[in-house]
Scaffold this motif. Structure first.
Motif, short mmCIF file in Angstrom:
data_model
loop_
_atom_site.label_atom_id
_atom_site.label_comp_id
_atom_site.label_asym_id
_atom_site.label_seq_id
_atom_site.Cartn_x
_atom_site.Cartn_y
_atom_site.Cartn_z
N ILE A 52 2.16 -1.25 -14.54
CA ILE A 52 0.70 -1.12 -14.37
C ILE A 52 0.32 -1.36 -12.91
O ILE A 52 -0.50 -0.64 -12.35
N LYS A 53 0.95 -2.35 -12.28
CA LYS A 53 0.61 -2.68 -10.90
C LYS A 53 0.97 -1.56 -9.93
O LYS A 53 0.49 -1.54 -8.80
N SER A 54 1.83 -0.65 -10.36
CA SER A 54 2.21 0.45 -9.47
C SER A 54 1.13 1.54 -9.41
O SER A 54 1.23 2.46 -8.62
N ARG A 55 0.09 1.43 -10.24
CA ARG A 55 -1.01 2.39 -10.16
C ARG A 55 -1.85 2.10 -8.91
O ARG A 55 -1.95 0.97 -8.46
N LEU A 93 -13.76 16.90 5.27
CA LEU A 93 -14.96 16.38 4.61
C LEU A 93 -15.72 17.47 3.85
O LEU A 93 -16.90 17.29 3.53
N GLU A 94 -15.04 18.54 3.52
CA GLU A 94 -15.68 19.69 2.87
C GLU A 94 -16.25 19.32 1.51
O GLU A 94 -15.65 18.58 0.73
N GLY A 95 -17.46 19.82 1.24
CA GLY A 95 -18.08 19.61 -0.06
C GLY A 95 -18.61 18.20 -0.27
O GLY A 95 -18.90 17.81 -1.40
N GLY A 96 -18.74 17.44 0.82
CA GLY A 96 -19.27 16.08 0.68
C GLY A 96 -18.26 15.06 0.20
O GLY A 96 -18.63 13.96 -0.22
N TRP A 97 -16.97 15.41 0.26
CA TRP A 97 -15.90 14.49 -0.13
C TRP A 97 -14.83 14.47 0.95
O TRP A 97 -14.58 15.49 1.60
N TYR A 98 -14.16 13.33 1.11
CA TYR A 98 -12.95 13.30 1.94
C TYR A 98 -11.78 13.73 1.07
O TYR A 98 -11.51 13.13 0.03
N HIS A 99 -11.08 14.77 1.49
CA HIS A 99 -9.94 15.31 0.76
C HIS A 99 -8.66 14.62 1.26
O HIS A 99 -8.24 14.84 2.40
N THR A 100 -8.02 13.83 0.40
CA THR A 100 -6.89 13.02 0.82
C THR A 100 -5.59 13.79 0.95
O THR A 100 -4.69 13.39 1.70
N GLY A 101 -5.44 14.88 0.18
CA GLY A 101 -4.16 15.58 0.14
C GLY A 101 -3.16 14.92 -0.79
O GLY A 101 -2.02 15.38 -0.91
N ASP A 102 -3.57 13.85 -1.47
CA ASP A 102 -2.70 13.18 -2.44
C ASP A 102 -3.01 13.68 -3.85
O ASP A 102 -4.18 13.82 -4.23
N GLY A 115 -9.83 4.85 -16.33
CA GLY A 115 -10.43 5.10 -15.04
C GLY A 115 -9.53 4.81 -13.85
O GLY A 115 -9.92 5.03 -12.70
N TYR A 116 -8.32 4.33 -14.10
CA TYR A 116 -7.39 4.02 -13.02
C TYR A 116 -6.64 5.29 -12.62
O TYR A 116 -6.19 6.06 -13.48
N ILE A 117 -6.51 5.50 -11.30
CA ILE A 117 -5.76 6.66 -10.84
C ILE A 117 -4.31 6.28 -10.57
O ILE A 117 -4.00 5.11 -10.32
N GLU A 118 -3.44 7.27 -10.62
CA GLU A 118 -2.03 7.05 -10.34
C GLU A 118 -1.49 8.25 -9.56
O GLU A 118 -1.52 9.38 -10.04
N ILE A 119 -1.03 8.00 -8.35
CA ILE A 119 -0.52 9.08 -7.50
C ILE A 119 0.77 9.64 -8.09
O ILE A 119 1.65 8.91 -8.52
N ALA A 153 0.82 -1.21 0.00
CA ALA A 153 0.00 0.00 0.00
C ALA A 153 0.85 1.25 0.00
O ALA A 153 2.04 1.23 0.30
N GLY A 154 0.18 2.35 -0.33
CA GLY A 154 0.82 3.65 -0.29
C GLY A 154 1.30 4.09 -1.65
O GLY A 154 0.76 3.70 -2.68
N ALA A 155 2.35 4.89 -1.65
CA ALA A 155 2.94 5.34 -2.91
C ALA A 155 3.44 4.12 -3.67
O ALA A 155 3.78 3.09 -3.09
N ALA A 156 3.47 4.24 -4.97
CA ALA A 156 3.78 3.09 -5.81
C ALA A 156 5.14 2.49 -5.49
O ALA A 156 6.14 3.20 -5.42
#
Length: 543
Positions: free
Chosen positions: A358-361, A415-424, A432-436, A306-309
């Motif tokens: 790919i797995k690092s995403r 939790l502003e705006g109805g979302w949890y803001h991760t800071g990432d 559709g896959y995200i990548e930090i 888990a965490g950064a790739a």
């Protein structure tokens, strides 16, 4: 109010609507698989029936000692059986479990015990000195319970008036335990690292713990009766909710006091371990084991990291050993991992290095996370799915925390705006896959250009002499900031200089992204194996 025919004469009752709680998992496994192994720790081998009885005794004993529902019970324990039992016994009494980071100093522990209003603290002898000093700073002293462990190799010193087994002996094995009246009730309290101020107390509820525990099974396609090795600290996001996951699946918890790559390899081979979890540093340790310490095993083994790739080289190295890697991502505020790089069969045909990339995403949302997006943190407008535009990762769902204990302002902001803001900060790919790309606080802005420290680190990791690397911003009069690399080299590789690393980076990166400074050293880490970049940033400023 909805007045359709489906809302008339069809009320919620005890028969058709109950609060969700992961405590029901252990009750089920103990009744169906009473003789199946639940806990392994050296010579200790306990079944689900025995473990269930011990958990009920713990809950009963806490109540007899005057601990009331809604009060906090803290645990300063490594991955030992008592820590596993606390994840059930404490909430079975209606109490809230606060698992403490075993690497923190007395001042930090004292703050958490006071802030969380702990009434009890369970203590392993390895941490007796720290807890004793922490408790001495408190105006109201908690009940201290010593937890002996036969595998502890140091001098045993008791600081409380009662040992754990004696406490259990006070409890009723048939205790009429409590399930929550409301699934929104707190089940646990987890403190953040507090690198930018006082640690914040993240409050989990029963519903979120239940759902994330089930999600762990779904995302990993985990079969019944897995054998799970505790390389991941149980104090970290309640072991990512895996104590409850293993109970749901009637698996076996193989305990491990301390992460040791040699011991991990031995337990995988000797205990038939099928699953384990950990930060990239755990995988790196396995890859860099001397050949004589590696073990052969012919059963399937899976790991979530888990965490950064993790660097692609680390992922491919672990998979060559026969361990299948699943990359997940999350934060303390969302019960641990809530996204996964869900695998597609078409990718099986790709070369190993391409598969590793790919797995690092960080991937897509868990089944139990309601929504995930990459967006402008101010407007909440999603960024294009072009793999290039950077935005903040936002999350929404039942496995987002209740909030921060005694900190309404921080809760509202997170939790502003109805979302949890991760800071990432991340990009969104067309599939559709995200990548930090970085933490918002870690991004380097050099001459107006954003530089991803993760991208620079991956380039450095591709050098064959590098065992560990971390990149931070170094103040620069001309550019504002420039990349500064901290590198740990592999033992016995030979001489490698700053110029060698810089030349290697020039072959893989745009010129403005290449580190201007390379410092060879050991890298400071948290108890969960994450590199402490705030320490390195301070070192970079001084260098």
């Amino acid at each position: 109010m909805n007045n359709s025919i489906f809302e008339q004469g069809l009320p919620k009752t005890q028969a058709n609507h109950v609060p969700l709680s992961p405590l029901t998992f252990i009750e089920r496994s103990a009744s169906i698989y009473p003789d199946y192994p639940a806990v392994v720790h050296g010579d200790v081998r306990r079944s689900w029936s025995e473990t269930w009885t011990r958990c009920r005794r713990l809950a009963s004993a806490l109540e007899k000692r005057g601990i009331k529902p809604g009060e906090t019970v803290a645990a300063m324990l490594p991955n030992v059986p008592a820590m596993f039992e606390a994840h059930f016994g404490v909430p079975l009494a209606g109490c809230v479990l606060n698992t403490l980071n075993i690497r923190l100093d007395a001042e930090a522990i004292a703050y958490m015990l006071e802030h969380g209003e702990a009434q009890v603290v369970l203590v392993d002898p390895e941490f007796a000195d720290v807890v004793e000093e922490a408790v001495s700073q408190l105006a109201i002293k908690p009940l201290v319970i010593d937890v002996d462990d036969a595998l502890f190799e140091g001098e045993v010193r008791h600081i409380g008036g009662l040992e754990y087994e004696a406490l259990l002996a006070e409890g009723d094995p048939d205790y009429a335990y409590r399930l929550p009246e409301d699934e929104w009730q707190a089940i646990s309290l987890n403190y953040t690292s507090g690198t930018t101020g006082k640690p914040k107390g993240v409050v989990y509820h029963h519903r979120g713990a239940y759902l994330n525990a089930v999600s762990n099974i779904l995302e990993w396609a985990m079969p019944h009766h897995p054998i799970y090795l505790w390389t991941l600290p149980m104090f970290h996001c309640n072991g990512w909710c895996f104590p409850w996951t293993i109970a749901a699946n009637a698996g076996t918890s193989v305990c491990l006091r301390r992460v040791d790559p040699r011991k991990i390899m031995a337990l995988i081979a000797d205990e038939g371990v099928t699953h384990f979890s950990g930060a990239p540093i755990v995988l790196n340790g396995l890859v860099n084991l001397p050949d004589e310490d590696k073990r052969d095993f012919d059963h399937p083994v899976k790991v979530t990291t888990a965490g950064a790739a993790p660097p692609a080289s680390v992922i491919s190295g672990v998979e060559k050993m026969g361990i299948e890697v699943t990359h997940v991502y999350g934060l303390t505020e969302v019960y641990g991992p809530v996204t996964v790089c869900a695998w597609r069969e078409a990718w099986d045909e790709l070369p190993m290095e391409e598969r590793a990339k790919i797995k690092s995403r960080q991937g897509v949302r868990y089944h139990m996370l309601e929504a995930l997006c990459v967006a402008d943190p101010n407007t909440l407008e999603p960024v294009p799915k072009d793999g290039e535009t950077v935005g903040e990762i936002l999350m929404r769902g039942n496995n987002v925390m209740k909030g921060y204990l005694k900190n309404e302002a921080a809760t509202e902001q997170a939790l502003e705006g109805g979302w949890y803001h991760t800071g990432d900060l991340a990009v969104w790919h067309a599939d559709g896959y995200i990548e930090i790309k970085d933490r918002s606080k870690d991004i380097i802005i050099s001459g107006g250009e954003n530089i991803s420290t993760i991208e620079v680190e991956n380039a450095i990791y591709s050098h064959p002499a590098v065992e560990e690397a971390a990149v931070v911003a170094k103040p620069d009069e001309k550019w504002g900031e420039t990349p500064c690399a901290f590198v740990k080299l592999k033992v016995g590789y030979g001489e490698v200089t700053e110029a060698d690393i810089i030349a290697h980076c020039r072959e893989h990166l745009a010129r403005f992204k290449v580190p201007k400074t390379v410092i060879f050293s050991e890298l400071p880490k948290t108890s969960t194996g994450k590199i402490q970049k705030f320490v390195l940033r301070e070192e970079a400023r001084k260098s």
